[in-house]
Write a protein that holds these residues in place. Sequence first.
Motif, mmCIF file in Angstrom:
data_model
loop_
_atom_site.group_PDB
_atom_site.id
_atom_site.type_symbol
_atom_site.label_atom_id
_atom_site.label_comp_id
_atom_site.label_asym_id
_atom_site.label_seq_id
_atom_site.Cartn_x
_atom_site.Cartn_y
_atom_site.Cartn_z
ATOM 1 N N VAL A 112 12.613 -5.751 6.733
ATOM 2 C CA VAL A 112 12.660 -6.915 5.848
ATOM 3 C C VAL A 112 13.993 -6.935 5.115
ATOM 4 N N TYR A 113 14.698 -8.055 5.225
ATOM 5 C CA TYR A 113 15.970 -8.259 4.531
ATOM 6 C C TYR A 113 15.748 -9.284 3.422
ATOM 7 N N GLY A 114 15.962 -8.885 2.173
ATOM 8 C CA GLY A 114 15.770 -9.782 1.038
ATOM 9 C C GLY A 114 17.082 -10.290 0.491
ATOM 10 N N THR B 43 13.881 -8.230 -2.137
ATOM 11 C CA THR B 43 13.317 -6.964 -1.659
ATOM 12 C C THR B 43 13.749 -6.722 -0.216
ATOM 13 N N SER B 44 14.245 -5.513 0.066
ATOM 14 C CA SER B 44 14.611 -5.101 1.428
ATOM 15 C C SER B 44 14.003 -3.731 1.684
ATOM 16 N N TYR B 45 13.351 -3.577 2.820
ATOM 17 C CA TYR B 45 12.703 -2.302 3.129
ATOM 18 C C TYR B 45 12.369 -2.255 4.616
ATOM 19 N N THR B 46 11.950 -1.078 5.083
ATOM 20 C CA THR B 46 11.547 -0.858 6.471
ATOM 21 C C THR B 46 10.184 -0.191 6.488
ATOM 22 N N LEU B 47 9.293 -0.670 7.362
ATOM 23 C CA LEU B 47 7.962 -0.086 7.523
ATOM 24 C C LEU B 47 7.694 0.163 8.999
#
Length: 581
Positions: free
Chosen positions: A207-209, A535-539
Amino acid sequence: MGFSQIMFSWTAIIPVIVLLYYFFRKKYTDQTVSSTLFWSEIMQETRVSPYLKHLQKNALLYLQLLALLLLVLALMNPYMKKSTIAGAQTIFIVDTSATMLAGKEQSTFDAHKKEMQSLVDQLEGRPVTLITTGNTPQAVLQQETNVKSIEKAIQDLQVTYETAQMNKALDVAQAFVGDTQTSIYVFTDSLDKKQLPMEKNSVKWLVYGSEKGLANVAITRFAATTDGQSTMALVQLQNDTDQKHELTIALENSQGEVVIEEQVSLAENEATTKTFKDLPLMDTITANINVEDDYVVDNKQSVVLQTATSNIVVDQNMHQLIQKGFQSISDHVKIVPSLQLADNENATIVTNQTSLLQNMQRPLVLNGRDDVEKKEINGEVKTTSDALFAFSELNDIYVSALYPAFDGYKTIATVGDKPFIQRSPQGDIIVLADIADTDWPLYPSFPLFLWSATQQLSESVGSLGIFVPNEQRSVALAQGDWSVYSQDDEFLSTITNGLITAPMQPGIYTARSSSEEKRLIVQLQAPERVIEEGTSYTLGELQPNGKEEVSKASFVPWLILIILCLLVAEWEVQRRRGFTN
C-alpha cells in the motif's frame, strides 16, 4: 553485491604476470652528458613534479594492469541485487478520487504514477492488471504483458473526482487472483489495514499512501436560498490542521463578479459557519476561499437558486410532527385533504398515497405507504453520500418498522440491510417509515432533512439539481435534443432518453435544448472534503517453491565499456611514445 562466476578468480594471475614482466625488463643507467646540461633549466618543471614524471613513465603499465583487473572482474560476473516484483502476476489498484490531487510540490496522484512507471522496469514479463476505483471500478488492463501498453495506460490515468469506494475495487482485484501468486499494489492516500482481505496466502499487499503533513482548509457545506427579493447564503468552513489560518471568503455570481468578501480567521481544528444576508438576487452563487493549503479542490462550491418560491402542500392525514416540521421551514405550507392533493400540481406534495407517484407531473415526498403493511425492523441507520444528507446525519436515529421498498428505485439510506429512504428515477423522495415509528423528530437532522428535500424538489423546476461527479441519473426533461455544456459554453455530452451523466469536475453546468435550458451543479461528496493521514505499509509475503526470488543487475556491460576506453587510452600512450620504442 556478489559474483556469479567466482571460478574465474584464477585469472587474477594474468595481471601479476604482466607486473613481473615489467620488473625483469631491461633497465638503463642514468648518465650525465655535457651537451644536455643546458636542458636542466627546461626540465625544472618535471623535477618539481616527480609523481607526474613517474606517472608519465609508467602510464602504459598502469593502464594495462587496470584493464586486466577489470577483465578478471568481468569474468567473475559481479552483480547487484535488484528489487523485483514477487509473484507470478501483478495487480495495480489506483485511487482516482479527488483527494488524490492533494500534495505539496506534486499531487499524490502524480507521485503514484511515477512510482508505477518505475515498477514497470521490475516486471520481467509478469502480466499486469490495472484497476481504477470509483462507484464502478474499471479494469483498464487485464493480464497485460506488453511494457509499452502498460506504460501508456499508466500515463493516461486521470482523477475522476468520485469517492474511491475501495472495497469494490478490492473485490474486483480478488477475482483476478485465484490461486496465482500475486503482488497487489494499492495506490491511494490512506487505507486502513482492516479493509484488506487477508484470507489468501497467495497475495502480497503493498500500500502506497500520500505524504504526511498535508494541510487542508475546506468548504464543507454551502447552501443558499431566496425569497424572491434577496438572497441568503450559509457557508461552513473546516480547518483540519494544527495551525491557525487566515483566509478570505468570497461569494460570486454567475458572471464571476464578487458580491461580498470577508476575512476569516480559523483556529487549529476549528469549524465555523458564516451567514450572509440581504445579498442581491442571483440564479447561481459560488463560494470561494483563498487560503494557503495543500488541497485546492474543496476551496470552491456552487449552488443554484430559484427566484420563485415553491409552495408545499402536506396531506391532512400526515402525522402532526411532519406538518409542523414543514411549517417550521417555510411560510408557504398548506394542509389540504387527501382528495385535493391532485389539484396542486405546481406545488411540492407531501403524502403517503403511493398512487400519486405515477399521477403527478412534479416529484413529491412520500412519507410512508398506504398500499402495503409495514414490518418490524432492527438495525443501524446508514446513509450514502447523497446530497440530501449534506446537512442532516441520520446515524443516531432509531427506526422500529419499515414498509417494503420499491423495485428499481435507488436506495440512499438503510436500516440494517433494508431500504429506509429511496429516490425514484423521476426524483421522488420516499421515506419507507411512519414518523411515529422513529425517534427522528427528537434530532436536529429532522427539520434539516425536510428542508433539503424541499430544496431539491423545488430546484427540479428550474434546474436539474445537484449531482456527484460522473453520476448517472434519469431526469424529467421535455421532448427534444438535450446536451450538457460547461460555463465556457463547451459541449460535453448528450442526454439520451432522459438519462444524464454528470460531468467529472465540480462546477456549474447547463443542460440545453433548442428552446430551453436548465442548470445543474456537480459537487464533491463529503468524504472528498477531508484529507486523511497518509499510510504506506506491506502485508504478506510470497515465496514461490520455497525460494526467494532475486533479480540480479550485472555490472559486466559497464566493465566492458570501461575496458574499451582503457584500450583506447593505451593505444594513444603508445602512439605518443612511438610504436618502435
